[in-house]
Design a protein around this motif. Structure first.
Motif, PDB file in Angstrom:
ATOM      1  N   VAL A  75       2.471  -4.840  -2.799  1.00  0.00           N
ATOM      2  CA  VAL A  75       2.245  -5.732  -3.940  1.00  0.00           C
ATOM      3  C   VAL A  75       2.785  -7.120  -3.625  1.00  0.00           C
ATOM      4  N   LYS A  76       2.224  -8.116  -4.318  1.00  0.00           N
ATOM      5  CA  LYS A  76       2.683  -9.493  -4.182  1.00  0.00           C
ATOM      6  C   LYS A  76       2.922 -10.057  -5.576  1.00  0.00           C
ATOM      7  N   THR A  77       3.613 -11.191  -5.641  1.00  0.00           N
ATOM      8  CA  THR A  77       3.831 -11.874  -6.907  1.00  0.00           C
ATOM      9  C   THR A  77       2.481 -12.282  -7.499  1.00  0.00           C
ATOM     10  N   GLY A  78       2.301 -11.997  -8.793  1.00  0.00           N
ATOM     11  CA  GLY A  78       1.057 -12.347  -9.469  1.00  0.00           C
ATOM     12  C   GLY A  78       0.051 -11.212  -9.556  1.00  0.00           C
ATOM     13  N   ASP A  79       0.260 -10.098  -8.843  1.00  0.00           N
ATOM     14  CA  ASP A  79      -0.648  -8.951  -8.907  1.00  0.00           C
ATOM     15  C   ASP A  79      -0.531  -8.265 -10.260  1.00  0.00           C
ATOM     16  N   THR A  80      -1.645  -7.758 -10.767  1.00  0.00           N
ATOM     17  CA  THR A  80      -1.643  -6.949 -11.988  1.00  0.00           C
ATOM     18  C   THR A  80      -1.502  -5.494 -11.575  1.00  0.00           C
ATOM     19  N   VAL A  81      -0.457  -4.859 -12.081  1.00  0.00           N
ATOM     20  CA  VAL A  81      -0.163  -3.480 -11.689  1.00  0.00           C
ATOM     21  C   VAL A  81       0.119  -2.634 -12.926  1.00  0.00           C
ATOM     22  N   LEU A 121      -9.454  -3.906  -4.033  1.00  0.00           N
ATOM     23  CA  LEU A 121      -9.201  -2.598  -4.624  1.00  0.00           C
ATOM     24  C   LEU A 121     -10.223  -1.615  -4.068  1.00  0.00           C
ATOM     25  N   LYS A 122      -9.756  -0.516  -3.488  1.00  0.00           N
ATOM     26  CA  LYS A 122     -10.652   0.423  -2.827  1.00  0.00           C
ATOM     27  C   LYS A 122     -11.589   1.126  -3.812  1.00  0.00           C
ATOM     28  N   LYS A 123     -11.106   1.390  -5.027  1.00  0.00           N
ATOM     29  CA  LYS A 123     -11.918   2.128  -6.001  1.00  0.00           C
ATOM     30  C   LYS A 123     -13.048   1.276  -6.570  1.00  0.00           C
ATOM     31  N   THR A 124     -12.787   0.010  -6.805  1.00  0.00           N
ATOM     32  CA  THR A 124     -13.775  -0.843  -7.471  1.00  0.00           C
ATOM     33  C   THR A 124     -14.410  -1.880  -6.551  1.00  0.00           C
ATOM     34  N   GLY A 125     -13.782  -2.177  -5.432  1.00  0.00           N
ATOM     35  CA  GLY A 125     -14.287  -3.201  -4.525  1.00  0.00           C
ATOM     36  C   GLY A 125     -13.895  -4.611  -4.948  1.00  0.00           C
ATOM     37  N   GLU A 126     -13.126  -4.740  -6.014  1.00  0.00           N
ATOM     38  CA  GLU A 126     -12.704  -6.039  -6.549  1.00  0.00           C
ATOM     39  C   GLU A 126     -11.746  -6.719  -5.577  1.00  0.00           C
ATOM     40  N   VAL A 127     -12.011  -7.975  -5.229  1.00  0.00           N
ATOM     41  CA  VAL A 127     -11.176  -8.733  -4.294  1.00  0.00           C
ATOM     42  C   VAL A 127      -9.991  -9.334  -5.052  1.00  0.00           C
ATOM     43  N   LEU A 128      -8.793  -9.170  -4.490  1.00  0.00           N
ATOM     44  CA  LEU A 128      -7.578  -9.699  -5.109  1.00  0.00           C
ATOM     45  C   LEU A 128      -7.302 -11.105  -4.608  1.00  0.00           C
ATOM     46  N   PRO A 185      14.573  -5.021 -12.273  1.00  0.00           N
ATOM     47  CA  PRO A 185      13.635  -4.563 -11.246  1.00  0.00           C
ATOM     48  C   PRO A 185      13.412  -3.053 -11.256  1.00  0.00           C
ATOM     49  N   ILE A 186      12.228  -2.662 -10.794  1.00  0.00           N
ATOM     50  CA  ILE A 186      11.894  -1.260 -10.540  1.00  0.00           C
ATOM     51  C   ILE A 186      11.388  -1.165  -9.107  1.00  0.00           C
ATOM     52  N   HIS A 187      11.380   0.038  -8.551  1.00  0.00           N
ATOM     53  CA  HIS A 187      10.967   0.208  -7.163  1.00  0.00           C
ATOM     54  C   HIS A 187       9.456   0.039  -7.028  1.00  0.00           C
ATOM     55  N   HIS A 188       9.041  -0.551  -5.917  1.00  0.00           N
ATOM     56  CA  HIS A 188       7.616  -0.849  -5.719  1.00  0.00           C
ATOM     57  C   HIS A 188       6.749   0.403  -5.630  1.00  0.00           C
ATOM     58  N   SER A 189       7.343   1.555  -5.286  1.00  0.00           N
ATOM     59  CA  SER A 189       6.561   2.790  -5.192  1.00  0.00           C
ATOM     60  C   SER A 189       6.182   3.327  -6.574  1.00  0.00           C
ATOM     61  N   ASN A 190       6.779   2.785  -7.628  1.00  0.00           N
ATOM     62  CA  ASN A 190       6.478   3.239  -8.982  1.00  0.00           C
ATOM     63  C   ASN A 190       5.377   2.420  -9.644  1.00  0.00           C
ATOM     64  N   VAL A 191       4.735   1.517  -8.909  1.00  0.00           N
ATOM     65  CA  VAL A 191       3.644   0.727  -9.469  1.00  0.00           C
ATOM     66  C   VAL A 191       2.408   0.868  -8.581  1.00  0.00           C
ATOM     67  N   GLN A 192       1.233   0.689  -9.224  1.00  0.00           N
ATOM     68  CA  GLN A 192      -0.030   0.752  -8.486  1.00  0.00           C
ATOM     69  C   GLN A 192      -0.940  -0.337  -9.025  1.00  0.00           C
ATOM     70  N   HIS A 193      -1.757  -0.901  -8.148  1.00  0.00           N
ATOM     71  CA  HIS A 193      -2.655  -1.984  -8.555  1.00  0.00           C
ATOM     72  C   HIS A 193      -3.604  -1.519  -9.657  1.00  0.00           C
ATOM     73  N   PHE A 194      -3.893  -2.437 -10.567  1.00  0.00           N
ATOM     74  CA  PHE A 194      -4.695  -2.105 -11.736  1.00  0.00           C
ATOM     75  C   PHE A 194      -5.862  -3.081 -11.844  1.00  0.00           C
ATOM     76  N   SER A 195      -7.055  -2.539 -12.093  1.00  0.00           N
ATOM     77  CA  SER A 195      -8.242  -3.367 -12.299  1.00  0.00           C
ATOM     78  C   SER A 195      -8.431  -3.551 -13.797  1.00  0.00           C
TER      79      SER A 195
END
Length: 183
Positions: A84-90, A174-181, A142-152
């Protein structure tokens, strides 16, 4: 039973064992219980082998092993590769705030933790400093990065990310939707 000269503690054995006793003990140590000679140890260390042994000291400083960060060869903290990066919706996929969706506001690559909007909000009691009054502040922790996943947001699904080339640029999608981040 023991002589009291040469020892500060009462009843402690004396260190002046006779050479006869030492030779008998060495002879007994080389024989098994049934009188057969024991094989020499194959794990003998020579002077050159002993000098090649590496002695690793404990970590410097107080605290538990897991409280210390792994360091590089020049003493700086190892930076983790995060998905994940800053600004990502998760979306939070584990923990007390499971199911919440938000944007990442801060990423800490040393600890692998991320701060999200409206997630893991705790109350802090701030002491008065100087002329400022003490107050109760709600802050995002803060929370650990493994507890979040990208969201479309368009499709409303979570997805893993992939990397692909678009023209001469490498982009995340995003692999499921093909949406470019946005990078």
């Amino acid at each position: 039973f023991f002589a009291s000269s040469g020892s500060s503690r009462l009843g402690a054995p004396q260190s002046n064992t006779s050479s006869f006793c030492r030779s008998k003990m060495n002879a007994l140590a080389t024989k098994s219980f049934n009188g057969q000679a024991l094989a020499a140890s194959s794990r003998r260390t020579t002077a050159s082998a002993r000098s090649a042994l590496v002695v690793r000291a404990g970590r410097i400083g107080p605290g538990k092993d897991w409280e210390h960060q792994p360091l590089t060869s020049n003493g700086k903290p190892v930076l983790l590769d995060l998905h994940v990066k800053t600004g990502d919706t998760v979306k939070v996929i584990a923990g007390a705030d499971k199911g919440k969706v938000g944007k990442i506001t801060k990423v800490n690559r040393k600890t692998g933790q991320v701060v999200m909007e409206g997630v893991n909000v705790r109350t802090r009691h701030v002491k008065p400093a100087g002329e400022e009054e003490g107050q109760i502040v709600k802050a995002e922790f803060p929370i650990h990065h493994s507890n979040v996943q990208h969201f479309s947001e368009a499709q409303g699904v979570v997805s893993r990310i992939g990397h692909k080339m678009e023209g001469d640029k490498k982009v995340r999608y995003l692999k499921k939707t093909g949406e470019v981040l946005a990078n």
